[in-house]
Design a protein around this motif. Structure first.
Motif, PDB file in Angstrom:
ATOM      1  N   GLY A  14      24.747 -36.201   5.132  1.00 32.33           N
ATOM      2  CA  GLY A  14      25.952 -36.954   5.457  1.00 32.33           C
ATOM      3  C   GLY A  14      26.187 -37.996   4.388  1.00 32.33           C
ATOM      4  N   GLU A  15      26.491 -39.198   4.790  1.00 28.91           N
ATOM      5  CA  GLU A  15      26.741 -40.238   3.807  1.00 28.91           C
ATOM      6  C   GLU A  15      25.498 -40.551   2.999  1.00 28.91           C
ATOM      7  OE1 GLU A  15      30.379 -42.564   5.887  1.00 28.91           O
ATOM      8  OE2 GLU A  15      28.373 -43.362   6.157  1.00 28.91           O
ATOM      9  N   ARG A  16      24.350 -40.294   3.622  1.00 26.79           N
ATOM     10  CA  ARG A  16      23.112 -40.637   2.926  1.00 26.79           C
ATOM     11  C   ARG A  16      22.606 -39.509   2.036  1.00 26.79           C
ATOM     12  NH1 ARG A  16      19.022 -42.895   7.240  1.00 26.79           N
ATOM     13  NH2 ARG A  16      19.734 -41.084   8.360  1.00 26.79           N
ATOM     14  N   ARG A  17      23.352 -38.436   2.024  1.00 28.33           N
ATOM     15  CA  ARG A  17      22.947 -37.264   1.259  1.00 28.33           C
ATOM     16  C   ARG A  17      22.654 -37.604  -0.198  1.00 28.33           C
ATOM     17  NH1 ARG A  17      27.418 -33.030  -0.475  1.00 28.33           N
ATOM     18  NH2 ARG A  17      28.384 -34.991  -0.919  1.00 28.33           N
ATOM     19  N   ILE A  18      21.664 -36.974  -0.731  1.00 27.57           N
ATOM     20  CA  ILE A  18      21.408 -37.098  -2.156  1.00 27.57           C
ATOM     21  C   ILE A  18      22.476 -36.288  -2.867  1.00 27.57           C
ATOM     22  CG2 ILE A  18      19.809 -36.510  -4.003  1.00 27.57           C
ATOM     23  CD1 ILE A  18      17.614 -36.653  -1.910  1.00 27.57           C
ATOM     24  N   SER A  19      23.045 -36.829  -3.905  1.00 31.11           N
ATOM     25  CA  SER A  19      24.121 -36.084  -4.536  1.00 31.11           C
ATOM     26  C   SER A  19      23.550 -35.019  -5.458  1.00 31.11           C
ATOM     27  CB  SER A  19      25.040 -37.016  -5.307  1.00 31.11           C
ATOM     28  OG  SER A  19      24.361 -37.497  -6.430  1.00 31.11           O
ATOM     29  N   ILE A  20      24.190 -33.880  -5.435  1.00 27.57           N
ATOM     30  CA  ILE A  20      23.814 -32.791  -6.315  1.00 27.57           C
ATOM     31  C   ILE A  20      24.857 -32.782  -7.418  1.00 27.57           C
ATOM     32  CG2 ILE A  20      23.472 -30.299  -6.467  1.00 27.57           C
ATOM     33  CD1 ILE A  20      22.990 -30.383  -3.400  1.00 27.57           C
ATOM     34  N   PRO A  21      24.454 -32.853  -8.677  1.00 28.13           N
ATOM     35  CA  PRO A  21      25.446 -32.966  -9.748  1.00 28.13           C
ATOM     36  C   PRO A  21      26.478 -31.839  -9.669  1.00 28.13           C
ATOM     37  CG  PRO A  21      23.220 -33.168 -10.618  1.00 28.13           C
ATOM     38  CD  PRO A  21      23.093 -32.788  -9.187  1.00 28.13           C
TER      39      PRO A  21
ATOM     40  N   SER B  12       8.108 -39.942  -2.975  1.00 29.61           N
ATOM     41  CA  SER B  12       9.316 -40.762  -3.101  1.00 29.61           C
ATOM     42  C   SER B  12      10.508 -39.853  -3.368  1.00 29.61           C
ATOM     43  CB  SER B  12       9.151 -41.778  -4.232  1.00 29.61           C
ATOM     44  OG  SER B  12       9.021 -41.087  -5.458  1.00 29.61           O
ATOM     45  N   ILE B  13      11.695 -40.402  -3.197  1.00 22.20           N
ATOM     46  CA  ILE B  13      12.906 -39.673  -3.571  1.00 22.20           C
ATOM     47  C   ILE B  13      13.768 -40.566  -4.447  1.00 22.20           C
ATOM     48  CG2 ILE B  13      13.064 -38.158  -1.550  1.00 22.20           C
ATOM     49  CD1 ILE B  13      15.193 -40.217  -0.546  1.00 22.20           C
ATOM     50  N   GLU B  14      14.595 -39.906  -5.232  1.00 28.16           N
ATOM     51  CA  GLU B  14      15.557 -40.637  -6.052  1.00 28.16           C
ATOM     52  C   GLU B  14      16.841 -40.791  -5.245  1.00 28.16           C
ATOM     53  OE1 GLU B  14      14.958 -42.040  -8.918  1.00 28.16           O
ATOM     54  OE2 GLU B  14      12.911 -41.227  -8.839  1.00 28.16           O
ATOM     55  N   THR B  15      17.303 -42.006  -5.110  1.00 26.40           N
ATOM     56  CA  THR B  15      18.591 -42.219  -4.466  1.00 26.40           C
ATOM     57  C   THR B  15      19.476 -42.962  -5.455  1.00 26.40           C
ATOM     58  OG1 THR B  15      18.101 -44.392  -3.575  1.00 26.40           O
ATOM     59  CG2 THR B  15      17.419 -42.516  -2.249  1.00 26.40           C
ATOM     60  N   GLU B  16      20.737 -43.134  -5.069  1.00 24.81           N
ATOM     61  CA  GLU B  16      21.635 -43.851  -5.974  1.00 24.81           C
ATOM     62  C   GLU B  16      21.167 -45.292  -6.184  1.00 24.81           C
ATOM     63  OE1 GLU B  16      25.473 -43.012  -4.254  1.00 24.81           O
ATOM     64  OE2 GLU B  16      25.168 -40.915  -4.831  1.00 24.81           O
ATOM     65  N   GLN B  17      20.442 -45.823  -5.196  1.00 27.71           N
ATOM     66  CA  GLN B  17      19.946 -47.199  -5.327  1.00 27.71           C
ATOM     67  C   GLN B  17      18.604 -47.234  -6.053  1.00 27.71           C
ATOM     68  OE1 GLN B  17      20.856 -46.053  -2.029  1.00 27.71           O
ATOM     69  NE2 GLN B  17      22.924 -46.731  -2.517  1.00 27.71           N
ATOM     70  N   GLY B  18      18.140 -46.095  -6.524  1.00 28.70           N
ATOM     71  CA  GLY B  18      16.860 -46.083  -7.228  1.00 28.70           C
ATOM     72  C   GLY B  18      15.810 -45.311  -6.439  1.00 28.70           C
ATOM     73  N   THR B  19      14.581 -45.445  -6.860  1.00 21.06           N
ATOM     74  CA  THR B  19      13.495 -44.694  -6.237  1.00 21.06           C
ATOM     75  C   THR B  19      13.122 -45.312  -4.900  1.00 21.06           C
ATOM     76  OG1 THR B  19      12.672 -44.227  -8.441  1.00 21.06           O
ATOM     77  CG2 THR B  19      11.173 -43.811  -6.623  1.00 21.06           C
ATOM     78  N   LYS B  20      12.944 -44.435  -3.915  1.00 23.45           N
ATOM     79  CA  LYS B  20      12.560 -44.930  -2.602  1.00 23.45           C
ATOM     80  C   LYS B  20      11.237 -44.280  -2.205  1.00 23.45           C
ATOM     81  CE  LYS B  20      14.129 -45.152   2.147  1.00 23.45           C
ATOM     82  NZ  LYS B  20      15.214 -44.998   3.100  1.00 23.45           N
ATOM     83  N   ASP B  21      10.246 -45.106  -1.922  1.00 23.97           N
ATOM     84  CA  ASP B  21       8.957 -44.571  -1.483  1.00 23.97           C
ATOM     85  C   ASP B  21       9.025 -44.280   0.000  1.00 23.97           C
ATOM     86  OD1 ASP B  21       7.856 -44.918  -4.031  1.00 23.97           O
ATOM     87  OD2 ASP B  21       7.444 -47.040  -3.603  1.00 23.97           O
ATOM     88  N   ILE B  22       8.676 -43.069   0.382  1.00 22.11           N
ATOM     89  CA  ILE B  22       8.741 -42.720   1.803  1.00 22.11           C
ATOM     90  C   ILE B  22       7.343 -42.514   2.389  1.00 22.11           C
ATOM     91  CG2 ILE B  22       9.762 -41.213   3.531  1.00 22.11           C
ATOM     92  CD1 ILE B  22      11.906 -40.493   1.513  1.00 22.11           C
ATOM     93  N   HIS B  56      10.080 -28.702  -0.794  1.00 18.73           N
ATOM     94  CA  HIS B  56      11.489 -28.991  -1.078  1.00 18.73           C
ATOM     95  C   HIS B  56      11.592 -29.780  -2.384  1.00 18.73           C
ATOM     96  CE1 HIS B  56      15.616 -30.193  -0.788  1.00 18.73           C
ATOM     97  NE2 HIS B  56      15.767 -29.429   0.290  1.00 18.73           N
ATOM     98  N   PRO B  57      12.460 -29.310  -3.302  1.00 16.22           N
ATOM     99  CA  PRO B  57      12.499 -29.928  -4.638  1.00 16.22           C
ATOM    100  C   PRO B  57      12.979 -31.380  -4.660  1.00 16.22           C
ATOM    101  CG  PRO B  57      14.256 -28.289  -4.374  1.00 16.22           C
ATOM    102  CD  PRO B  57      13.363 -28.170  -3.185  1.00 16.22           C
ATOM    103  N   ARG B  58      13.603 -31.842  -3.580  1.00 21.08           N
ATOM    104  CA  ARG B  58      14.100 -33.225  -3.580  1.00 21.08           C
ATOM    105  C   ARG B  58      12.991 -34.261  -3.510  1.00 21.08           C
ATOM    106  NH1 ARG B  58      17.797 -32.576  -5.723  1.00 21.08           N
ATOM    107  NH2 ARG B  58      19.417 -31.140  -5.087  1.00 21.08           N
ATOM    108  N   TYR B  59      11.823 -33.845  -3.054  1.00 28.67           N
ATOM    109  CA  TYR B  59      10.770 -34.826  -2.789  1.00 28.67           C
ATOM    110  C   TYR B  59       9.741 -34.819  -3.900  1.00 28.67           C
ATOM    111  CZ  TYR B  59      13.008 -34.922   1.695  1.00 28.67           C
ATOM    112  OH  TYR B  59      13.945 -35.055   2.678  1.00 28.67           O
ATOM    113  N   GLU B  60       9.522 -35.992  -4.462  1.00 31.02           N
ATOM    114  CA  GLU B  60       8.573 -36.065  -5.568  1.00 31.02           C
ATOM    115  C   GLU B  60       7.246 -36.638  -5.103  1.00 31.02           C
ATOM    116  OE1 GLU B  60       7.741 -37.987  -9.885  1.00 31.02           O
ATOM    117  OE2 GLU B  60       9.611 -38.557  -8.865  1.00 31.02           O
ATOM    118  N   VAL B  61       6.196 -35.881  -5.365  1.00 31.14           N
ATOM    119  CA  VAL B  61       4.860 -36.354  -5.021  1.00 31.14           C
ATOM    120  C   VAL B  61       4.374 -37.224  -6.172  1.00 31.14           C
ATOM    121  CG1 VAL B  61       2.488 -35.669  -4.539  1.00 31.14           C
ATOM    122  CG2 VAL B  61       4.403 -34.299  -3.649  1.00 31.14           C
ATOM    123  N   THR B  62       4.132 -38.497  -5.874  1.00 29.43           N
ATOM    124  CA  THR B  62       3.712 -39.408  -6.939  1.00 29.43           C
ATOM    125  C   THR B  62       2.196 -39.579  -6.964  1.00 29.43           C
ATOM    126  OG1 THR B  62       4.106 -41.265  -5.447  1.00 29.43           O
ATOM    127  CG2 THR B  62       5.873 -40.707  -6.996  1.00 29.43           C
TER     128      THR B  62
END
Ligand SMILES: Nc1ncnc2c1ncn2[C@@H]1O[C@H](COP(=O)(O)OP(=O)(O)O)[C@@H](O)[C@H]1O
Ligand SMILES: [Mg+2]
Lengths: 432, 253
Positions: A14-21, B12-22, B56-62
């Motif tokens: 949703g809004e929190r979705r990670i954007s895919i280029p 962690s994941i990359e978000t628009e606000q930067g890296t987020k540790d989960i 899942h490729p979105r999640y980065e193992v640090t």
């Protein structure tokens, strides 16, 4: 490219979705109680945003008519022409008769299925009903074709007749750059059932109108296949009027042609009808493929659904989808949805996708639209791979699945298979 | 007997606000035949753990590792993990337009086993598994998850669990959105896979309700990307009575 639940595969979408280029998506549902004008933009790869308010910009106020003076030569700035490569359409927008009309050197050949019980094939002059009863020329292309066809092909399925096999109109162009005008009148009388297939092949500068009367309680499929050679140009307007409790399905498949622009529209004669338009297109380098759909909810309690899907590959491949839906004040109880999805397989291709939804009454069952343009959906890929399926096979499944969703709507197995083969050939070009 | 080991996992994941540790250091060991329940509040990272195990490729193992019988799982792609015997029943199964269930199940089974299943017996196996899970026969002809209700999607996840026979399954909130009958049917499916294949299970849930049907050997309380406490089945009863407050307060302190 899924409709978005809040999360997919545990990933926020949703809004929190990670954007895919290069990937955007928008989906929306307006509940019955909302009566908001449609105001939002649709971002995307080469996608342009348009905001619509009722008023002069409304689709309901678009000029229609049979008089050429109402449709001056377009400049490219008009709303209905701004995406179209007009230079290439000079041969089909001019007020000219079919080349070599009446001789055996006409640029287009017609073959029509004959001898079916309850199916009458004839021709209609201008002014001879039902010619012109349904079609409402909405641009210059439609009006010049209308004017320049002396005898329109008329196929009538008589009341209560159920035709088991498809009724085919094979239109084959024989001369690239040579002008052909065409007008086809399809008429399904009450409680009849038929599948019409209009298949375009070969080369020509083809300008073809189709009008379809779907009688009360009738069930009609119109499958329009654009399988032209690479040097063909095709413009056309397909208008239907869907009768009380009738069922109508229009499927447009465009694979070939240099420039193809097909406008498919329907409105209703009464209540209780279900009408759908599906489209599938595949553009390669150098092709411009444009589809415009207009659903006119001009009567209460009808259902409509529009789904167009496209794939693009190669530099300069270009597609356009403009989807207008107008729910008029009187169309209470309407249920309507439209969606366009484009899969961009290589760099350099451009897809424009513009859904326009106008709602003039709050008393509806539902109205929604969605549009997405982009690369692969990573979530589809991940789902299949998480079940052990290797990436290359998963990709193949996803791309073919994406395209086959529309083929599945064509209930003629031989056509499904033949189109699937064509799609395979297209996909091989870039190794997908 | 197989073992799935998760050691000091940071994600962690990359978000628009930067890296987020989960995930902030998760350690867990699951053996064949064991059922581990992971319980925790929303947003604590349970689905992140599940998706990371599945690749899942979105999640980065640090930091940290995941080992399946000593083999480095993090080196494997998602497809290789499934082929090695891992399965994730997703919280939100994905719709794949235009791909029929029949085609999908056969393609996946072929990939997991390394050979195509025998046509006749496979069709029968699928049919019987569907019957047991009360999935209508015509679902086989429909596209993967397309237009399925939430409950139907969950059943189809468990159908795959039974057909693919993994060594370890991660069930991410399989119980959410199920009515009581569906919950029972789905739980029976998990228990069958457990009994028939000696499957190890990581059962992620928000509520204790499903634990009436699937009995855990161990319960882990998951808070803020870590296991805050572990214990036996009693721990679930305590959560049922008192909620997560005690753990949330500790995490905040
Ligand atoms: N793909 C993502 N994009 C952005 N934030 C995410 C993503 N995946 C997880 N998160 C965030 O990480 C945290 C943990 O989420 P999740 O693993 O889904 O928790 P749970 O399953 O326990 O509810 C939440 O704050 C969530 O918003
Ligand atoms: Mg979760």
């Amino acid at each position: 490219m899924t409709e978005t639940p809040e999360k997919v595969a545990g990933v926020e979408v949703g809004e929190r979705r990670i954007s895919i280029p290069g990937f955007t998506e928008e989906g929306e549902n307006l509940a019955a109680a909302t009566n908001a004008a449609d105001r939002h933009s649709h971002g995307g790869l080469g996608e342009s945003a348009k905001e619509l308010m009722s008023g002069s910009g409304s689709r309901g106020n678009r000029h229609i008519g049979f008089d050429l003076t109402g449709f001056p030569e377009p400049t490219g700035r008009e709303e209905e022409w701004r995406f179209t490569p007009l230079k290439k359409l000079a041969g089909v927008l001019s007020d000219l008769p079919t080349a070599n009309a009446g001789t055996d050197r006409e640029p287009v050949d017609y073959q029509v299925t004959e001898g079916l019980e309850g199916v009458v094939v004839s021709t209609l002059r201008d002014g001879e009903a039902p010619r012109g009863a349904v079609l409402q020329p909405a641009d210059r292309a439609a009006v010049v074709a209308y004017k320049n066809v002396e005898q329109a092909l008329h196929i009538k399925v008589t009341e209560g007749t159920e035709v088991a096999e498809p009724i085919r109109v094979d239109i084959t162009g024989k001369q690239a750059g040579s002008r052909a005008n065409s007008h086809v009148v399809l008429e399904a009388e009450p409680n009849s059932k038929a599948v019409f297939v209009i298949e375009h092949r070969g080369s020509a500068d083809f300008n073809g109108n189709v009008e379809i009367t779907v009688g009360e309680g009738a069930t009609v499929d119109v499958i329009s296949l654009q399988r032209w050679n690479n040097d063909a140009v095709h413009v056309g307007q397909h208008d239907a009027e869907v009768g009380k409790d009738a069922t109508y399905k229009h499927v447009a498949v465009t694979l070939g042609g240099e420039v193809v622009r097909v406008n498919s529209n329907f409105r209703y004669a009464a209540e209780g009808a279900e009408a759908e338009m599906y489209g599938l297109y595949f553009a390669d380098a150098g092709q411009h493929i444009e589809h415009r759909t207009f659903v006119d909810h001009n009567a209460p309690r009808n259902t409509s659904n529009v789904l167009y899907k496209g794939a693009l590959q190669g530099k300069t491949a270009r597609t356009v989808w403009i989807g207008d839906v107008l729910i008029r004040k009187e169309a209470e109880g309407t249920d309507s949805y439209e969606k366009n999805q484009n899969l961009v397989l290589t760099d350099g291709a451009r897809a424009d996708s513009v859904p326009n939804l106008e709602i003039e009454t709050g008393l509806i069952e539902g109205a929604g639209h969605a549009s997405s343009t982009g690369r692969f959906d990573d979530n589809h890929l991940f789902y299949l791979m998480s079940r052990g399926i290797p990436e290359d096979i998963a990709r193949q499944l996803v791309v073919r699945g994406f395209l086959h969703e529309i083929l599945q709507k064509i209930e003629v197995p031989a056509i499904q298979e033949s189109l699937a083969e064509d799609l395979e050939r297209e996909l091989q070009i870039h190794g997908n | 007997m197989s073992t799935l080991e998760i050691k000091d996992l940071h994600v962690s994941i990359e978000t628009e606000q930067g890296t987020k540790d989960i995930l902030k250091g998760v350690s867990l060991t699951i053996n064949s035949g064991e059922i581990h329940a992971i319980m925790g509040p929303n947003g604590s990272g349970k689905s992140t753990l599940a998706s990371t195990i599945a690749g899942h490729p979105r999640y980065e193992v640090t930091n940290g590792e995941i080992l399946l019988d000593g083999e480095d799982v993090l080196e494997m792609g998602p497809d290789e993990r499934a082929q090695a015997g891992l399965f994730l029943a997703m919280q939100y199964p994905v719709e794949v337009p235009g791909v029929s269930m029949t085609n999908f199940l056969r393609t996946a089974k072929t990939a997991i086993d390394g050979e195509a299943p025998k046509l006749r017996t496979w069709a029968k196996e699928v049919r019987e598994a569907m019957e047991k899970l009360r999935i209508d026969a015509d679902f086989a002809n429909r596209n993967v998850n397309e237009g399925f209700s939430g409950g139907e999607k969950k059943r189809v996840e468990i159908l795959q669990l039974e057909l693919f026979k993994p060594k370890f399954a991660v069930l991410d909130e399989t119980d959410s959105g199920l009515d009581i009958d569906a919950l029972r049917v789905v739980s029976e499916g998990v228990n069958r896979a457990h009994d028939d294949n000696d499957m190890g299970t990581l059962l992620i849930t928000h509520y204790t309700r499903i634990l009436n049907y699937i009995k855990p050997d161990y319960v882990h309380v998951f808070v803020d990307g870590k296991v805050a406490e572990q214990g036996g089945p009693d721990l679930a009863d305590e959560l049922e009575a008192n909620g997560y407050d005690r753990f949330l307060a500790a995490a905040a302190a």
